[in-house]
Enzyme design. Sequence first.
Site, PDB file in Angstrom:
ATOM      1  N   ASP A   1     -12.502   6.771   4.792  1.00 18.44           N
ATOM      2  CA  ASP A   1     -11.129   6.852   5.171  1.00 18.44           C
ATOM      3  C   ASP A   1     -10.506   5.008   5.133  1.00 18.44           C
ATOM      4  OD1 ASP A   1      -8.622   7.398   6.620  1.00 18.44           O
ATOM      5  OD2 ASP A   1      -9.353   7.886   8.474  1.00 18.44           O
TER       6      ASP A   1
ATOM      7  N   GLU B   1      -9.407   3.321   2.880  1.00 18.77           N
ATOM      8  CA  GLU B   1      -9.033   3.001   1.579  1.00 18.77           C
ATOM      9  C   GLU B   1      -8.325   2.450   0.821  1.00 18.77           C
ATOM     10  OE1 GLU B   1      -7.669   5.319   3.993  1.00 18.77           O
ATOM     11  OE2 GLU B   1      -5.475   4.557   3.274  1.00 18.77           O
TER      12      GLU B   1
ATOM     13  N   ASP C   1       1.787   6.480   5.330  1.00 17.55           N
ATOM     14  CA  ASP C   1       0.807   5.599   4.911  1.00 17.55           C
ATOM     15  C   ASP C   1       1.564   5.090   3.748  1.00 17.55           C
ATOM     16  OD1 ASP C   1      -1.813   4.047   5.448  1.00 17.55           O
ATOM     17  OD2 ASP C   1      -2.706   5.507   4.153  1.00 17.55           O
TER      18      ASP C   1
ATOM     19  N   ASP D   1      -2.644  10.374   3.757  1.00 23.13           N
ATOM     20  CA  ASP D   1      -4.360   9.874   4.394  1.00 23.13           C
ATOM     21  C   ASP D   1      -4.983  10.872   4.313  1.00 23.13           C
ATOM     22  OD1 ASP D   1      -6.577   8.562   4.234  1.00 23.13           O
ATOM     23  OD2 ASP D   1      -5.922   6.989   5.575  1.00 23.13           O
TER      24      ASP D   1
ATOM     25  N   ARG E   1      -7.513  -0.887   1.681  1.00 25.89           N
ATOM     26  CA  ARG E   1      -8.662  -2.064   1.523  1.00 25.89           C
ATOM     27  C   ARG E   1      -8.845  -2.437   0.172  1.00 25.89           C
ATOM     28  NH1 ARG E   1     -12.267  -2.441   6.108  1.00 25.89           N
ATOM     29  NH2 ARG E   1     -10.261  -0.713   6.800  1.00 25.89           N
TER      30      ARG E   1
ATOM     31  N   LYS F   1       0.859  -0.954   0.218  1.00 29.45           N
ATOM     32  CA  LYS F   1      -0.029  -0.485  -0.096  1.00 29.45           C
ATOM     33  C   LYS F   1       0.531   1.217  -0.342  1.00 29.45           C
ATOM     34  CE  LYS F   1      -2.524   2.349   3.161  1.00 29.45           C
ATOM     35  NZ  LYS F   1      -3.740   2.327   4.224  1.00 29.45           N
TER      36      LYS F   1
ATOM     37  N   LYS G   1      -9.775  12.929   8.549  1.00 34.66           N
ATOM     38  CA  LYS G   1      -9.459  12.581   9.877  1.00 34.66           C
ATOM     39  C   LYS G   1      -9.407  13.940  10.415  1.00 34.66           C
ATOM     40  CE  LYS G   1      -6.525   8.856   8.358  1.00 34.66           C
ATOM     41  NZ  LYS G   1      -6.339   7.625   9.394  1.00 34.66           N
TER      42      LYS G   1
END
Length: 489
Positions: free
Chosen positions: A336, A338, A277, A259, A340, A254, A266
Amino acid sequence: MRIRIENSKKSTSLLCGFVLENSTTVLGLGKFDAKTSSIINQSVKDMGGKLGKLSVIPFSGKNSIQRILLAGLGEKRNMTKDTIRAVSGKIAQKARELKLKEFSIIAPPSFVEDAISSVSQIVEGSKMGLYKFDNFKSEKLENSLDLTIIVSKSNKISMAIKNAEIIANGVIFTKSIANLPPNECTPTTLANFAKIISRNNKLKCKVISEPELKKRGFGGISAVGQGSKNKPKLIILEYNNGSKNEKPIVLVGKAVTFDTGGISLKPGEKMDEMKFDKCGGCTVLGIMKVVSELKLPINVVGIVPSVENMPGSESYRPGDIIKLHSGKTAEILNTDAEGRLILADALSYGEKSYSPKAIIDFATLTGACIVALGTNVAGMVSNDEKLTKMIYDSSNRTTEEIWGLPLNQDYMDMIKSEVADMKNVGIGKAAGTITAAAFLRNAIQNTPWIHLDIAGVAWTQTGTKEKSYNPKGATGFGVRLILDYLQNL
Ligand code: BES
Ligand code: ZN
Ligand code: ZN
Protein backbone atom coordinates in the site's frame (compact mmCIF):
# COMPACT_ATOMS: atom_id res chain seq x y z
CA MET A 1 -19.11 31.43 -19.51
CA ARG A 2 -18.24 34.50 -21.54
CA ILE A 3 -16.69 37.32 -19.54
CA ARG A 4 -16.90 40.99 -20.48
CA ILE A 5 -15.80 44.18 -18.82
CA GLU A 6 -17.67 47.47 -18.65
CA ASN A 7 -16.73 50.80 -17.10
CA SER A 8 -20.16 51.30 -15.60
CA LYS A 9 -23.36 49.43 -15.02
CA LYS A 10 -25.80 48.99 -17.91
CA SER A 11 -28.77 46.74 -18.20
CA THR A 12 -28.37 43.42 -16.43
CA SER A 13 -30.54 40.74 -14.82
CA LEU A 14 -28.49 40.84 -11.65
CA LEU A 15 -26.14 43.59 -10.53
CA CYS A 16 -23.92 42.32 -7.72
CA GLY A 17 -22.03 44.55 -5.33
CA PHE A 18 -19.86 43.73 -2.34
CA VAL A 19 -20.58 45.06 1.16
CA LEU A 20 -18.12 45.22 4.06
CA GLU A 21 -19.38 44.28 7.50
CA ASN A 22 -20.99 47.17 9.39
CA SER A 23 -20.66 49.46 6.39
CA THR A 24 -23.62 51.39 5.02
CA THR A 25 -22.61 51.35 1.37
CA VAL A 26 -22.40 48.94 -1.52
CA LEU A 27 -18.83 49.16 -2.82
CA GLY A 28 -18.66 50.95 -6.16
CA LEU A 29 -22.42 50.98 -6.73
CA GLY A 30 -22.85 54.65 -7.65
CA LYS A 31 -25.98 56.77 -7.53
CA PHE A 32 -29.65 55.85 -7.81
CA ASP A 33 -32.82 57.89 -7.37
CA ALA A 34 -33.91 58.67 -3.81
CA LYS A 35 -36.53 55.95 -3.51
CA THR A 36 -34.24 53.20 -4.86
CA SER A 37 -31.37 54.39 -2.67
CA SER A 38 -33.46 54.15 0.45
CA ILE A 39 -34.47 50.55 -0.40
CA ILE A 40 -30.82 49.65 -1.01
CA ASN A 41 -29.66 51.35 2.19
CA GLN A 42 -32.24 49.48 4.23
CA SER A 43 -31.18 46.16 2.68
CA VAL A 44 -27.51 46.88 3.34
CA LYS A 45 -28.35 47.53 6.97
CA ASP A 46 -30.41 44.34 7.21
CA MET A 47 -27.79 42.03 5.74
CA GLY A 48 -24.95 43.74 7.61
CA GLY A 49 -22.16 42.74 5.18
CA LYS A 50 -21.60 39.45 7.02
CA LEU A 51 -19.10 37.20 5.21
CA GLY A 52 -20.78 35.08 2.55
CA LYS A 53 -24.25 36.50 3.17
CA LEU A 54 -26.22 37.25 0.00
CA SER A 55 -29.30 39.39 -0.28
CA VAL A 56 -31.32 39.93 -3.46
CA ILE A 57 -33.31 43.13 -3.97
CA PRO A 58 -35.85 42.81 -6.77
CA PHE A 59 -36.38 45.95 -8.83
CA SER A 60 -39.78 46.67 -10.24
CA GLY A 61 -40.85 48.88 -13.09
CA LYS A 62 -38.90 49.70 -16.21
CA ASN A 63 -35.49 49.71 -14.61
CA SER A 64 -32.76 48.25 -16.83
CA ILE A 65 -31.38 46.52 -13.76
CA GLN A 66 -33.74 43.73 -12.81
CA ARG A 67 -32.25 42.90 -9.40
CA ILE A 68 -29.45 43.99 -7.14
CA LEU A 69 -27.52 41.40 -5.15
CA LEU A 70 -25.62 42.45 -2.05
CA ALA A 71 -22.72 40.16 -1.15
CA GLY A 72 -21.09 40.36 2.28
CA LEU A 73 -17.29 40.36 2.53
CA GLY A 74 -17.13 40.38 6.34
CA GLU A 75 -14.83 42.75 8.17
CA LYS A 76 -12.13 44.40 6.10
CA ARG A 77 -9.34 43.39 8.52
CA ASN A 78 -10.35 39.73 8.22
CA MET A 79 -10.26 39.67 4.44
CA THR A 80 -7.74 37.35 2.80
CA LYS A 81 -6.54 36.86 -0.77
CA ASP A 82 -9.40 34.36 -1.04
CA THR A 83 -12.40 36.32 0.26
CA ILE A 84 -13.52 37.80 -3.06
CA ARG A 85 -12.92 34.47 -4.83
CA ALA A 86 -15.06 32.56 -2.34
CA VAL A 87 -17.86 35.14 -2.32
CA SER A 88 -17.82 35.37 -6.13
CA GLY A 89 -18.35 31.62 -6.29
CA LYS A 90 -21.47 32.04 -4.16
CA ILE A 91 -22.71 34.88 -6.33
CA ALA A 92 -22.35 32.79 -9.50
CA GLN A 93 -24.19 29.89 -7.88
CA LYS A 94 -27.00 32.29 -6.89
CA ALA A 95 -27.22 33.58 -10.46
CA ARG A 96 -27.56 30.01 -11.71
CA GLU A 97 -30.17 29.22 -9.06
CA LEU A 98 -32.16 32.22 -10.36
CA LYS A 99 -31.89 30.65 -13.84
CA LEU A 100 -30.32 33.78 -15.32
CA LYS A 101 -28.43 33.98 -18.60
CA GLU A 102 -26.04 36.70 -17.39
CA PHE A 103 -25.05 38.64 -14.29
CA SER A 104 -22.72 41.53 -13.42
CA ILE A 105 -20.28 42.00 -10.56
CA ILE A 106 -18.91 45.38 -9.52
CA ALA A 107 -15.21 45.03 -8.69
CA PRO A 108 -14.54 46.57 -5.27
CA PRO A 109 -12.44 49.76 -5.10
CA SER A 110 -8.70 49.50 -4.52
CA PHE A 111 -8.81 50.36 -0.81
CA VAL A 112 -10.49 46.97 -0.35
CA GLU A 113 -8.31 44.97 -2.76
CA ASP A 114 -6.11 45.92 -5.71
CA ALA A 115 -7.91 45.77 -9.04
CA ILE A 116 -5.83 42.97 -10.61
CA SER A 117 -6.33 40.71 -7.61
CA SER A 118 -10.04 41.58 -7.43
CA VAL A 119 -10.88 40.79 -11.03
CA SER A 120 -8.76 37.62 -10.96
CA GLN A 121 -10.58 36.39 -7.87
CA ILE A 122 -13.97 37.30 -9.36
CA VAL A 123 -13.21 35.33 -12.52
CA GLU A 124 -11.73 32.31 -10.73
CA GLY A 125 -14.46 32.18 -8.09
CA SER A 126 -17.30 32.53 -10.59
CA LYS A 127 -15.97 29.97 -13.05
CA MET A 128 -14.88 27.44 -10.44
CA GLY A 129 -18.09 27.98 -8.46
CA LEU A 130 -20.15 26.86 -11.42
CA TYR A 131 -18.22 23.64 -12.09
CA LYS A 132 -19.96 20.49 -11.04
CA PHE A 133 -18.99 16.90 -11.80
CA ASP A 134 -22.13 15.76 -13.61
CA ASN A 135 -20.64 13.62 -16.42
CA PHE A 136 -22.64 10.63 -15.25
CA LYS A 137 -25.89 12.41 -14.32
CA SER A 138 -28.76 12.31 -16.80
CA GLU A 139 -29.83 15.73 -15.63
CA LYS A 140 -27.16 18.38 -16.16
CA LEU A 141 -26.95 21.80 -14.56
CA GLU A 142 -27.47 24.81 -16.82
CA ASN A 143 -24.03 26.01 -17.82
CA SER A 144 -24.42 29.02 -20.08
CA LEU A 145 -24.12 31.97 -17.77
CA ASP A 146 -22.25 35.10 -18.85
CA LEU A 147 -20.50 37.54 -16.55
CA THR A 148 -19.85 41.24 -16.88
CA ILE A 149 -17.27 42.70 -14.52
CA ILE A 150 -17.71 46.39 -13.82
CA VAL A 151 -14.29 47.92 -13.42
CA SER A 152 -12.37 50.72 -15.04
CA LYS A 153 -11.08 49.27 -18.32
CA SER A 154 -7.38 48.90 -19.08
CA ASN A 155 -5.06 46.51 -20.90
CA LYS A 156 -3.74 45.24 -17.61
CA ILE A 157 -7.25 44.39 -16.42
CA SER A 158 -8.11 42.63 -19.66
CA MET A 159 -4.92 40.59 -19.42
CA ALA A 160 -5.59 39.69 -15.79
CA ILE A 161 -9.05 38.48 -16.72
CA LYS A 162 -7.75 36.37 -19.63
CA ASN A 163 -5.06 34.96 -17.35
CA ALA A 164 -7.56 34.09 -14.62
CA GLU A 165 -9.91 32.47 -17.12
CA ILE A 166 -7.16 30.17 -18.38
CA ILE A 167 -6.11 29.28 -14.84
CA ALA A 168 -9.68 28.60 -13.73
CA ASN A 169 -10.19 26.40 -16.80
CA GLY A 170 -7.02 24.53 -15.84
CA VAL A 171 -8.26 23.91 -12.32
CA ILE A 172 -11.61 22.74 -13.73
CA PHE A 173 -9.80 20.45 -16.18
CA THR A 174 -7.81 18.94 -13.29
CA LYS A 175 -10.95 18.45 -11.20
CA SER A 176 -12.87 16.95 -14.08
CA ILE A 177 -10.31 14.22 -14.78
CA ALA A 178 -9.55 13.64 -11.09
CA ASN A 179 -13.28 13.10 -10.43
CA LEU A 180 -13.58 10.33 -13.02
CA PRO A 181 -14.41 6.93 -11.54
CA PRO A 182 -11.71 4.25 -11.66
CA ASN A 183 -13.59 2.10 -14.19
CA GLU A 184 -13.60 5.06 -16.57
CA CYS A 185 -10.08 6.33 -15.91
CA THR A 186 -7.12 3.99 -16.23
CA PRO A 187 -3.47 4.85 -16.85
CA THR A 188 -4.24 4.63 -20.59
CA THR A 189 -7.11 7.13 -20.21
CA LEU A 190 -4.77 9.60 -18.49
CA ALA A 191 -2.19 9.11 -21.24
CA ASN A 192 -4.89 9.90 -23.79
CA PHE A 193 -5.80 13.10 -21.93
CA ALA A 194 -2.13 14.09 -22.03
CA LYS A 195 -2.08 13.46 -25.80
CA ILE A 196 -5.15 15.62 -26.28
CA ILE A 197 -3.65 18.51 -24.30
CA SER A 198 -0.41 18.19 -26.25
CA ARG A 199 -2.17 18.30 -29.61
CA ASN A 200 -4.18 21.38 -28.71
CA ASN A 201 -1.37 23.25 -27.06
CA LYS A 202 1.97 22.60 -28.71
CA LEU A 203 3.37 20.32 -26.07
CA LYS A 204 5.50 17.32 -26.82
CA CYS A 205 3.95 14.16 -25.38
CA LYS A 206 5.69 10.84 -24.84
CA VAL A 207 4.14 7.78 -23.24
CA ILE A 208 6.27 4.87 -22.09
CA SER A 209 4.47 1.52 -21.70
CA GLU A 210 5.42 -2.06 -20.83
CA PRO A 211 7.67 -3.81 -21.80
CA GLU A 212 9.76 -0.68 -22.34
CA LEU A 213 9.21 0.49 -18.75
CA LYS A 214 10.80 -2.68 -17.42
CA LYS A 215 13.55 -2.64 -20.03
CA ARG A 216 14.49 0.92 -19.15
CA GLY A 217 14.71 0.21 -15.44
CA PHE A 218 11.45 1.63 -14.12
CA GLY A 219 11.25 -1.10 -11.48
CA GLY A 220 8.89 0.80 -9.19
CA ILE A 221 6.26 1.60 -11.81
CA SER A 222 6.51 -1.92 -13.25
CA ALA A 223 6.17 -3.64 -9.88
CA VAL A 224 3.17 -1.64 -8.69
CA GLY A 225 1.47 -1.85 -12.08
CA GLN A 226 1.95 -5.58 -12.66
CA GLY A 227 -1.08 -6.62 -10.58
CA SER A 228 -3.64 -4.94 -12.80
CA LYS A 229 -4.83 -5.68 -16.29
CA ASN A 230 -4.87 -1.89 -16.74
CA LYS A 231 -1.20 -1.59 -17.56
CA PRO A 232 1.06 1.19 -16.22
CA LYS A 233 2.08 4.24 -18.23
CA LEU A 234 4.74 6.87 -17.76
CA ILE A 235 3.40 10.07 -19.26
CA ILE A 236 5.78 12.88 -20.21
CA LEU A 237 4.80 16.34 -21.45
CA GLU A 238 7.52 18.74 -22.55
CA TYR A 239 6.92 22.46 -22.94
CA ASN A 240 9.77 24.49 -24.43
CA ASN A 241 9.23 28.20 -24.72
CA GLY A 242 12.20 29.50 -22.77
CA SER A 243 15.67 30.04 -24.12
CA LYS A 244 17.34 26.94 -25.55
CA ASN A 245 19.91 26.35 -22.84
CA GLU A 246 17.69 27.28 -19.93
CA LYS A 247 17.13 24.31 -17.63
CA PRO A 248 13.49 23.32 -17.21
CA ILE A 249 11.33 23.01 -14.13
CA VAL A 250 10.24 19.40 -13.75
CA LEU A 251 6.80 18.65 -12.27
CA VAL A 252 6.03 15.09 -11.16
CA GLY A 253 2.59 13.84 -10.10
CA LYS A 254 1.44 10.55 -8.59
CA ALA A 255 -1.40 9.06 -10.61
CA VAL A 256 -2.63 5.84 -9.05
CA THR A 257 -5.97 5.52 -10.82
CA PHE A 258 -7.17 3.28 -8.01
CA ASP A 259 -5.32 2.29 -4.84
CA THR A 260 -6.73 -0.85 -3.25
CA GLY A 261 -3.52 -1.23 -1.27
CA GLY A 262 -2.67 -4.31 -3.36
CA ILE A 263 -1.82 -7.49 -1.41
CA SER A 264 -1.64 -5.28 1.72
CA LEU A 265 -5.33 -4.63 1.02
CA LYS A 266 -6.93 -1.51 2.48
CA PRO A 267 -10.02 -1.79 4.69
CA GLY A 268 -13.30 -1.33 2.78
CA GLU A 269 -14.46 1.86 4.45
CA LYS A 270 -14.04 4.84 2.11
CA MET A 271 -11.98 2.76 -0.30
CA ASP A 272 -13.96 4.41 -3.10
CA GLU A 273 -12.09 7.63 -2.30
CA MET A 274 -8.91 6.00 -3.55
CA LYS A 275 -10.03 6.97 -7.06
CA PHE A 276 -8.58 10.31 -5.99
CA ASP A 277 -5.14 8.75 -5.64
CA LYS A 278 -4.47 10.08 -9.15
CA CYS A 279 -4.90 13.72 -8.11
CA GLY A 280 -1.19 14.60 -8.11
CA GLY A 281 -0.89 13.49 -11.73
CA CYS A 282 -4.07 15.33 -12.68
CA THR A 283 -2.64 18.49 -11.13
CA VAL A 284 0.48 18.16 -13.28
CA LEU A 285 -1.61 17.68 -16.43
CA GLY A 286 -3.70 20.75 -15.54
CA ILE A 287 -0.59 22.87 -14.92
CA MET A 288 0.96 21.81 -18.23
CA LYS A 289 -2.24 22.73 -20.07
CA VAL A 290 -2.29 26.18 -18.47
CA VAL A 291 1.43 26.82 -18.96
CA SER A 292 1.07 26.18 -22.67
CA GLU A 293 -2.14 28.19 -23.03
CA LEU A 294 -0.55 31.14 -21.25
CA LYS A 295 2.49 30.71 -23.48
CA LEU A 296 4.80 31.29 -20.49
CA PRO A 297 8.37 32.04 -21.64
CA ILE A 298 9.89 29.11 -19.73
CA ASN A 299 10.74 25.44 -20.10
CA VAL A 300 8.64 22.99 -18.08
CA VAL A 301 8.38 19.21 -18.12
CA GLY A 302 5.46 17.28 -16.61
CA ILE A 303 6.03 13.65 -15.65
CA VAL A 304 3.12 11.47 -14.56
CA PRO A 305 3.72 7.87 -13.51
CA SER A 306 0.35 6.14 -13.64
CA VAL A 307 -0.66 2.70 -12.36
CA GLU A 308 -3.55 0.84 -10.82
CA ASN A 309 -2.66 -0.84 -7.52
CA MET A 310 -4.58 -4.13 -7.44
CA PRO A 311 -4.27 -7.47 -5.59
CA GLY A 312 -4.02 -10.61 -7.71
CA SER A 313 -1.80 -13.48 -8.72
CA GLU A 314 0.42 -11.14 -10.73
CA SER A 315 0.77 -8.51 -8.01
CA TYR A 316 3.98 -7.51 -6.32
CA ARG A 317 4.17 -8.68 -2.73
CA PRO A 318 5.44 -7.76 0.71
CA GLY A 319 8.93 -9.27 0.84
CA ASP A 320 9.74 -8.54 -2.81
CA ILE A 321 12.93 -6.63 -3.49
CA ILE A 322 12.83 -4.40 -6.54
CA LYS A 323 15.32 -2.18 -8.35
CA LEU A 324 14.31 1.43 -8.94
CA HIS A 325 15.25 3.68 -11.87
CA SER A 326 17.87 5.32 -9.65
CA GLY A 327 19.68 1.98 -9.42
CA LYS A 328 18.86 1.67 -5.72
CA THR A 329 17.01 -1.39 -4.43
CA ALA A 330 13.90 -1.32 -2.26
CA GLU A 331 12.47 -3.97 0.03
CA ILE A 332 8.68 -3.98 -0.17
CA LEU A 333 7.15 -4.32 3.28
CA ASN A 334 3.73 -2.93 2.43
CA THR A 335 2.25 -2.88 -1.06
CA ASP A 336 0.00 0.00 0.00
CA ALA A 337 3.06 2.27 0.16
CA GLU A 338 3.08 2.25 -3.65
CA GLY A 339 3.13 5.97 -4.39
CA ARG A 340 6.73 6.46 -3.33
CA LEU A 341 7.83 3.61 -5.64
CA ILE A 342 6.33 5.06 -8.81
CA LEU A 343 7.37 8.60 -7.83
CA ALA A 344 10.95 7.56 -7.11
CA ASP A 345 11.21 6.21 -10.67
CA ALA A 346 9.73 9.38 -12.14
CA LEU A 347 11.90 11.69 -10.01
CA SER A 348 15.19 10.06 -10.94
CA TYR A 349 14.14 9.87 -14.58
CA GLY A 350 13.27 13.59 -14.45
CA GLU A 351 16.58 14.55 -12.87
CA LYS A 352 18.74 12.37 -15.13
CA SER A 353 16.98 13.26 -18.38
CA TYR A 354 16.49 16.99 -17.93
CA SER A 355 19.06 18.26 -15.34
CA PRO A 356 16.27 20.55 -14.12
CA LYS A 357 16.51 23.85 -12.26
CA ALA A 358 13.99 22.49 -9.76
CA ILE A 359 11.73 19.49 -9.27
CA ILE A 360 8.30 19.75 -7.67
CA ASP A 361 6.21 16.68 -6.98
CA PHE A 362 2.55 16.32 -5.98
CA ALA A 363 1.18 13.19 -4.39
CA THR A 364 -1.68 11.92 -2.28
CA LEU A 365 1.09 10.05 -0.55
CA THR A 366 0.27 9.40 3.11
CA GLY A 367 -2.69 9.14 5.44
CA ALA A 368 -0.19 10.35 8.04
CA CYS A 369 -0.25 13.79 6.41
CA ILE A 370 -3.94 14.08 7.30
CA VAL A 371 -3.10 13.12 10.89
CA ALA A 372 -0.35 15.77 11.02
CA LEU A 373 -1.93 18.70 9.17
CA GLY A 374 -5.60 17.90 8.60
CA THR A 375 -7.56 18.42 5.43
CA ASN A 376 -6.89 22.07 4.62
CA VAL A 377 -3.10 22.28 4.51
CA ALA A 378 -0.74 20.29 2.30
CA GLY A 379 2.49 18.85 3.70
CA MET A 380 5.75 20.05 2.23
CA VAL A 381 9.23 18.56 2.41
CA SER A 382 12.20 20.11 0.62
CA ASN A 383 15.97 20.11 0.33
CA ASP A 384 16.21 23.77 -0.69
CA GLU A 385 15.48 26.91 1.31
CA LYS A 386 15.22 29.30 -1.61
CA LEU A 387 12.70 27.17 -3.43
CA THR A 388 10.76 26.68 -0.19
CA LYS A 389 10.57 30.44 0.30
CA MET A 390 9.25 30.93 -3.24
CA ILE A 391 6.57 28.29 -2.79
CA TYR A 392 5.52 29.81 0.56
CA ASP A 393 5.17 33.19 -1.19
CA SER A 394 2.99 31.60 -3.87
CA SER A 395 0.97 29.90 -1.17
CA ASN A 396 0.34 33.26 0.51
CA ARG A 397 -0.77 34.86 -2.75
CA THR A 398 -3.03 31.99 -3.83
CA THR A 399 -4.21 30.83 -0.37
CA GLU A 400 -3.46 27.22 -1.30
CA GLU A 401 -2.04 26.39 2.10
CA ILE A 402 1.11 24.38 2.76
CA TRP A 403 3.31 23.67 5.77
CA GLY A 404 6.88 22.45 5.85
CA LEU A 405 8.07 19.35 7.70
CA PRO A 406 11.73 18.59 8.47
CA LEU A 407 13.88 16.01 6.72
CA ASN A 408 17.24 15.24 8.31
CA GLN A 409 19.53 12.20 8.39
CA ASP A 410 17.63 10.63 11.29
CA TYR A 411 14.55 10.34 9.10
CA MET A 412 16.62 9.02 6.20
CA ASP A 413 17.91 6.32 8.56
CA MET A 414 14.35 5.25 9.39
CA ILE A 415 13.90 3.68 5.94
CA LYS A 416 17.13 1.66 5.96
CA SER A 417 16.57 -2.00 5.16
CA GLU A 418 18.43 -5.10 6.36
CA VAL A 419 18.32 -6.68 2.94
CA ALA A 420 18.12 -3.82 0.40
CA ASP A 421 19.18 -0.18 0.11
CA MET A 422 15.83 0.99 1.49
CA LYS A 423 12.48 -0.30 2.66
CA ASN A 424 9.23 1.24 1.50
CA VAL A 425 7.90 1.95 5.01
CA GLY A 426 9.31 3.74 8.05
CA ILE A 427 9.23 2.61 11.67
CA GLY A 428 5.65 1.92 12.72
CA LYS A 429 3.44 4.96 12.29
CA ALA A 430 6.13 7.46 13.30
CA ALA A 431 6.54 10.48 11.00
CA GLY A 432 4.84 8.70 8.11
CA THR A 433 4.80 11.73 5.83
CA ILE A 434 8.49 12.41 6.36
CA THR A 435 9.67 8.83 5.93
CA ALA A 436 7.75 8.70 2.64
CA ALA A 437 9.53 11.91 1.61
CA ALA A 438 12.85 10.39 2.71
CA PHE A 439 12.24 7.58 0.24
CA LEU A 440 11.69 10.15 -2.52
CA ARG A 441 14.78 12.10 -1.47
CA ASN A 442 16.84 9.02 -2.26
CA ALA A 443 15.72 9.14 -5.88
CA ILE A 444 17.49 12.40 -6.65
CA GLN A 445 20.95 13.90 -6.19
CA ASN A 446 21.13 17.58 -5.32
CA THR A 447 18.54 19.25 -7.54
CA PRO A 448 16.39 21.73 -5.57
CA TRP A 449 13.25 19.71 -4.84
CA ILE A 450 9.90 20.21 -3.19
CA HIS A 451 7.53 17.42 -2.33
CA LEU A 452 3.89 18.32 -1.68
CA ASP A 453 1.82 15.67 0.09
CA ILE A 454 -1.72 16.54 -0.97
CA ALA A 455 -3.45 13.56 0.70
CA GLY A 456 -5.61 15.87 2.83
CA VAL A 457 -6.37 18.60 0.33
CA ALA A 458 -6.77 16.99 -3.09
CA TRP A 459 -10.48 16.28 -2.61
CA THR A 460 -13.17 17.30 -0.15
CA GLN A 461 -13.27 14.96 2.82
CA THR A 462 -14.31 15.04 6.49
CA GLY A 463 -13.04 18.32 7.92
CA THR A 464 -12.56 20.13 4.61
CA LYS A 465 -13.37 23.82 4.99
CA GLU A 466 -16.41 24.67 2.86
CA LYS A 467 -15.54 26.81 -0.13
CA SER A 468 -18.04 27.81 -2.77
CA TYR A 469 -15.54 27.12 -5.53
CA ASN A 470 -14.67 23.66 -4.24
CA PRO A 471 -17.87 21.62 -4.41
CA LYS A 472 -17.76 17.95 -3.36
CA GLY A 473 -14.98 16.03 -5.09
CA ALA A 474 -11.53 16.87 -6.39
CA THR A 475 -10.21 20.37 -5.61
CA GLY A 476 -7.44 20.73 -8.20
CA PHE A 477 -5.10 21.72 -5.35
CA GLY A 478 -1.71 22.87 -6.58
CA VAL A 479 -2.68 24.23 -9.98
CA ARG A 480 -3.11 27.85 -8.84
CA LEU A 481 -0.19 27.52 -6.41
CA ILE A 482 2.35 26.35 -8.97
CA LEU A 483 1.14 28.67 -11.72
CA ASP A 484 1.79 31.55 -9.40
CA TYR A 485 5.30 30.20 -8.82
CA LEU A 486 5.94 29.68 -12.54
CA GLN A 487 4.62 33.14 -13.41
CA ASN A 488 6.94 34.74 -10.86
CA LEU A 489 10.16 32.97 -11.81
N1 BES B 1 -2.84 6.71 -1.28
C1 BES B 1 -2.47 6.36 0.02
C2 BES B 1 -2.41 7.55 0.97
C3 BES B 1 -3.74 8.14 1.37
C4 BES B 1 -4.53 7.52 2.30
C5 BES B 1 -4.13 9.35 0.85
C6 BES B 1 -5.74 8.10 2.68
C7 BES B 1 -5.31 9.93 1.23
C8 BES B 1 -6.12 9.31 2.14
C9 BES B 1 -1.08 5.74 0.01
O1 BES B 1 -0.76 4.99 -1.10
C10 BES B 1 -1.00 4.83 1.22
O2 BES B 1 -1.80 3.94 1.30
N2 BES B 1 -0.08 5.10 2.11
C11 BES B 1 0.04 4.33 3.29
C12 BES B 1 1.51 4.20 3.62
C13 BES B 1 1.82 3.21 4.72
C14 BES B 1 1.46 1.82 4.29
C15 BES B 1 3.29 3.31 5.06
C16 BES B 1 -0.69 5.05 4.42
O3 BES B 1 -0.69 6.28 4.45
O4 BES B 1 -1.29 4.37 5.24
ZN1 ZN C 1 -1.42 2.98 -1.02
ZN1 ZN D 1 -1.72 5.59 -2.90
